[in-house]
Design a protein around this motif. Sequence first.
Motif, PDB file in Angstrom:
ATOM      1  N   GLY A   1     101.318  75.137  31.557  1.00  0.00           N
ATOM      2  CA  GLY A   1     100.271  76.128  31.754  1.00  0.00           C
ATOM      3  C   GLY A   1     100.260  76.686  33.172  1.00  0.00           C
ATOM      4  O   GLY A   1     100.972  76.226  34.060  1.00  0.00           O
ATOM      5  N   LEU A   2      99.416  77.686  33.362  1.00  0.00           N
ATOM      6  CA  LEU A   2      99.204  78.315  34.658  1.00  0.00           C
ATOM      7  C   LEU A   2      97.708  78.396  34.939  1.00  0.00           C
ATOM      8  O   LEU A   2      96.898  78.368  34.007  1.00  0.00           O
ATOM      9  CB  LEU A   2      99.789  79.732  34.691  1.00  0.00           C
ATOM     10  N   GLN A   3      97.357  78.509  36.203  1.00  0.00           N
ATOM     11  CA  GLN A   3      95.977  78.761  36.614  1.00  0.00           C
ATOM     12  C   GLN A   3      95.946  79.974  37.531  1.00  0.00           C
ATOM     13  O   GLN A   3      96.845  80.148  38.370  1.00  0.00           O
ATOM     14  CB  GLN A   3      95.387  77.568  37.364  1.00  0.00           C
ATOM     15  N   LEU A   4      94.904  80.794  37.374  1.00  0.00           N
ATOM     16  CA  LEU A   4      94.644  81.899  38.284  1.00  0.00           C
ATOM     17  C   LEU A   4      93.435  81.492  39.107  1.00  0.00           C
ATOM     18  O   LEU A   4      92.320  81.396  38.585  1.00  0.00           O
ATOM     19  CB  LEU A   4      94.377  83.193  37.510  1.00  0.00           C
ATOM     20  N   VAL A   5      93.645  81.235  40.391  1.00  0.00           N
ATOM     21  CA  VAL A   5      92.613  80.650  41.252  1.00  0.00           C
ATOM     22  C   VAL A   5      92.204  81.673  42.306  1.00  0.00           C
ATOM     23  O   VAL A   5      93.049  82.258  42.985  1.00  0.00           O
ATOM     24  CB  VAL A   5      93.125  79.366  41.932  1.00  0.00           C
ATOM     25  N   SER A   6      90.906  81.892  42.444  1.00  0.00           N
ATOM     26  CA  SER A   6      90.401  82.819  43.455  1.00  0.00           C
ATOM     27  C   SER A   6      89.159  82.217  44.092  1.00  0.00           C
ATOM     28  O   SER A   6      88.512  81.332  43.527  1.00  0.00           O
ATOM     29  CB  SER A   6      90.059  84.177  42.833  1.00  0.00           C
ATOM     30  N   GLY A   7      88.827  82.703  45.277  1.00  0.00           N
ATOM     31  CA  GLY A   7      87.655  82.197  45.993  1.00  0.00           C
ATOM     32  C   GLY A   7      88.062  81.503  47.269  1.00  0.00           C
ATOM     33  O   GLY A   7      89.154  80.945  47.378  1.00  0.00           O
ATOM     34  N   SER A   8      87.174  81.512  48.255  1.00  0.00           N
ATOM     35  CA  SER A   8      87.448  80.905  49.553  1.00  0.00           C
ATOM     36  C   SER A   8      87.066  79.439  49.543  1.00  0.00           C
ATOM     37  O   SER A   8      86.342  78.962  48.661  1.00  0.00           O
ATOM     38  CB  SER A   8      86.682  81.645  50.651  1.00  0.00           C
ATOM     39  N   SER A   9      87.534  78.734  50.578  1.00  0.00           N
ATOM     40  CA  SER A   9      87.238  77.307  50.676  1.00  0.00           C
ATOM     41  C   SER A   9      85.750  77.052  50.869  1.00  0.00           C
ATOM     42  O   SER A   9      85.233  76.001  50.530  1.00  0.00           O
ATOM     43  CB  SER A   9      88.029  76.686  51.833  1.00  0.00           C
ATOM     44  N   GLY A  10      85.038  78.037  51.441  1.00  0.00           N
ATOM     45  CA  GLY A  10      83.622  77.838  51.688  1.00  0.00           C
ATOM     46  C   GLY A  10      82.722  78.339  50.583  1.00  0.00           C
ATOM     47  O   GLY A  10      81.502  78.182  50.656  1.00  0.00           O
ATOM     48  N   GLY A  11      83.294  78.944  49.554  1.00  0.00           N
ATOM     49  CA  GLY A  11      82.484  79.496  48.482  1.00  0.00           C
ATOM     50  C   GLY A  11      82.913  78.976  47.123  1.00  0.00           C
ATOM     51  O   GLY A  11      83.693  78.033  47.014  1.00  0.00           O
ATOM     52  N   GLU A  12      82.382  79.605  46.096  1.00  0.00           N
ATOM     53  CA  GLU A  12      82.693  79.175  44.733  1.00  0.00           C
ATOM     54  C   GLU A  12      84.120  79.569  44.371  1.00  0.00           C
ATOM     55  O   GLU A  12      84.577  80.667  44.681  1.00  0.00           O
ATOM     56  CB  GLU A  12      81.706  79.821  43.763  1.00  0.00           C
ATOM     57  N   VAL A  13      84.816  78.665  43.727  1.00  0.00           N
ATOM     58  CA  VAL A  13      86.196  78.892  43.322  1.00  0.00           C
ATOM     59  C   VAL A  13      86.243  79.187  41.827  1.00  0.00           C
ATOM     60  O   VAL A  13      85.643  78.476  41.025  1.00  0.00           O
ATOM     61  CB  VAL A  13      87.085  77.675  43.648  1.00  0.00           C
ATOM     62  N   SER A  14      86.948  80.252  41.474  1.00  0.00           N
ATOM     63  CA  SER A  14      87.123  80.622  40.071  1.00  0.00           C
ATOM     64  C   SER A  14      88.501  80.194  39.603  1.00  0.00           C
ATOM     65  O   SER A  14      89.500  80.420  40.304  1.00  0.00           O
ATOM     66  CB  SER A  14      86.965  82.146  39.902  1.00  0.00           C
ATOM     67  N   ARG A  15      88.555  79.571  38.427  1.00  0.00           N
ATOM     68  CA  ARG A  15      89.833  79.147  37.849  1.00  0.00           C
ATOM     69  C   ARG A  15      89.926  79.674  36.420  1.00  0.00           C
ATOM     70  O   ARG A  15      89.060  79.387  35.596  1.00  0.00           O
ATOM     71  CB  ARG A  15      89.974  77.625  37.850  1.00  0.00           C
ATOM     72  N   VAL A  16      90.967  80.433  36.164  1.00  0.00           N
ATOM     73  CA  VAL A  16      91.228  80.954  34.825  1.00  0.00           C
ATOM     74  C   VAL A  16      92.476  80.251  34.291  1.00  0.00           C
ATOM     75  O   VAL A  16      93.546  80.330  34.901  1.00  0.00           O
ATOM     76  CB  VAL A  16      91.442  82.473  34.836  1.00  0.00           C
ATOM     77  N   GLU A  17      92.341  79.550  33.197  1.00  0.00           N
ATOM     78  CA  GLU A  17      93.463  78.840  32.596  1.00  0.00           C
ATOM     79  C   GLU A  17      94.296  79.810  31.757  1.00  0.00           C
ATOM     80  O   GLU A  17      93.761  80.624  31.004  1.00  0.00           O
ATOM     81  CB  GLU A  17      92.967  77.689  31.714  1.00  0.00           C
ATOM     82  N   VAL A  18      95.623  79.688  31.874  1.00  0.00           N
ATOM     83  CA  VAL A  18      96.547  80.503  31.077  1.00  0.00           C
ATOM     84  C   VAL A  18      97.505  79.545  30.369  1.00  0.00           C
ATOM     85  O   VAL A  18      98.555  79.182  30.907  1.00  0.00           O
ATOM     86  CB  VAL A  18      97.328  81.506  31.935  1.00  0.00           C
ATOM     87  N   PRO A  19      97.159  79.085  29.166  1.00  0.00           N
ATOM     88  CA  PRO A  19      98.009  78.126  28.459  1.00  0.00           C
ATOM     89  C   PRO A  19      99.351  78.738  28.076  1.00  0.00           C
ATOM     90  O   PRO A  19      99.533  79.967  28.123  1.00  0.00           O
ATOM     91  CB  PRO A  19      97.184  77.783  27.198  1.00  0.00           C
ATOM     92  N   PRO A  20     100.321  77.920  27.687  1.00  0.00           N
ATOM     93  CA  PRO A  20     101.609  78.447  27.229  1.00  0.00           C
ATOM     94  C   PRO A  20     101.421  79.493  26.123  1.00  0.00           C
ATOM     95  O   PRO A  20     100.664  79.279  25.176  1.00  0.00           O
ATOM     96  CB  PRO A  20     102.330  77.211  26.705  1.00  0.00           C
ATOM     97  N   GLY A  21     102.074  80.622  26.279  1.00  0.00           N
ATOM     98  CA  GLY A  21     102.003  81.683  25.285  1.00  0.00           C
ATOM     99  C   GLY A  21     100.820  82.621  25.423  1.00  0.00           C
ATOM    100  O   GLY A  21     100.741  83.624  24.709  1.00  0.00           O
ATOM    101  N   ALA A  22      99.901  82.340  26.342  1.00  0.00           N
ATOM    102  CA  ALA A  22      98.693  83.153  26.501  1.00  0.00           C
ATOM    103  C   ALA A  22      98.840  84.123  27.673  1.00  0.00           C
ATOM    104  O   ALA A  22      99.778  84.042  28.462  1.00  0.00           O
ATOM    105  CB  ALA A  22      97.475  82.259  26.702  1.00  0.00           C
ATOM    106  N   ALA A  23      97.887  85.036  27.773  1.00  0.00           N
ATOM    107  CA  ALA A  23      97.826  85.986  28.881  1.00  0.00           C
ATOM    108  C   ALA A  23      96.389  86.069  29.371  1.00  0.00           C
ATOM    109  O   ALA A  23      95.446  85.899  28.592  1.00  0.00           O
ATOM    110  CB  ALA A  23      98.322  87.360  28.457  1.00  0.00           C
ATOM    111  N   ALA A  24      96.207  86.335  30.656  1.00  0.00           N
ATOM    112  CA  ALA A  24      94.863  86.434  31.228  1.00  0.00           C
ATOM    113  C   ALA A  24      94.929  87.232  32.520  1.00  0.00           C
ATOM    114  O   ALA A  24      96.007  87.461  33.080  1.00  0.00           O
ATOM    115  CB  ALA A  24      94.282  85.041  31.487  1.00  0.00           C
ATOM    116  N   SER A  25      93.764  87.636  32.998  1.00  0.00           N
ATOM    117  CA  SER A  25      93.658  88.291  34.295  1.00  0.00           C
ATOM    118  C   SER A  25      92.531  87.629  35.076  1.00  0.00           C
ATOM    119  O   SER A  25      91.610  87.050  34.490  1.00  0.00           O
ATOM    120  CB  SER A  25      93.396  89.793  34.137  1.00  0.00           C
TER     121      SER A  25
END
Length: 231
Positions: A79-103
Amino acid sequence: MFRRVSEPVVAKVWWEAPHQGMLERFLSASDVVAFGRGAGCAIRIGHAPVYLENVPRVWGELSWHRGRVVVQNVSTRWGLQLVSGSSGGEVSRVEVPPGAAASSPERRFEIIGQAPQAQIRIEVLAAVRGAVDAALLGDDPPSFVPFSLTPTQQLIGAAIVEPLHRGRARRPGYAEVAAASNYSERTVREAVAAMDGLFVLHRLADPDGPSDALDRVAQALRLHSALLGGG
């Protein structure tokens, strides 16, 4: 010259070079860019300096759809993860399993891939939809800058342009900027890559010119000194 208005730059992608520094790639609206270990990937990771067998030959693809960078996971195993956000704030993680797509919900995010004894990291900075629409119409860049640099980017930027303001003909190198700004060379390279992405996506710099990211950043900051603060 800038790219044809029919092919605006919609994102910058950068990742660590096999031995030192950063590699980069600009995406246009019609690009489909593969990343993985294989020689056919535009973003090649896991082949050197250490060969990472568990990194798939093609792990994923990047494309532009409805104003977002879409990450397609073509691996059948990891799988893959799309990770955004700073170390001092909330972190967003979007999971992208095998065969899937995400933004990602954020313009800037990191693609992280985990496999046994292997990890990949790819930084992505996407354009805002309005900037892409303006480029398609051939509009001029905005008369104001619709973003601000972080304090770290401002300090590093000031160290880049200070020798030029003193009359030096050539901008300093990464090691010299690191020494002048008291940041590590890696931090300087990452900051330059991010600033370059902002400048290109907002059409303050030309990605097709005979220059590298540090050249483009130095030129843009000389022309737009207000970005460094202090008016």
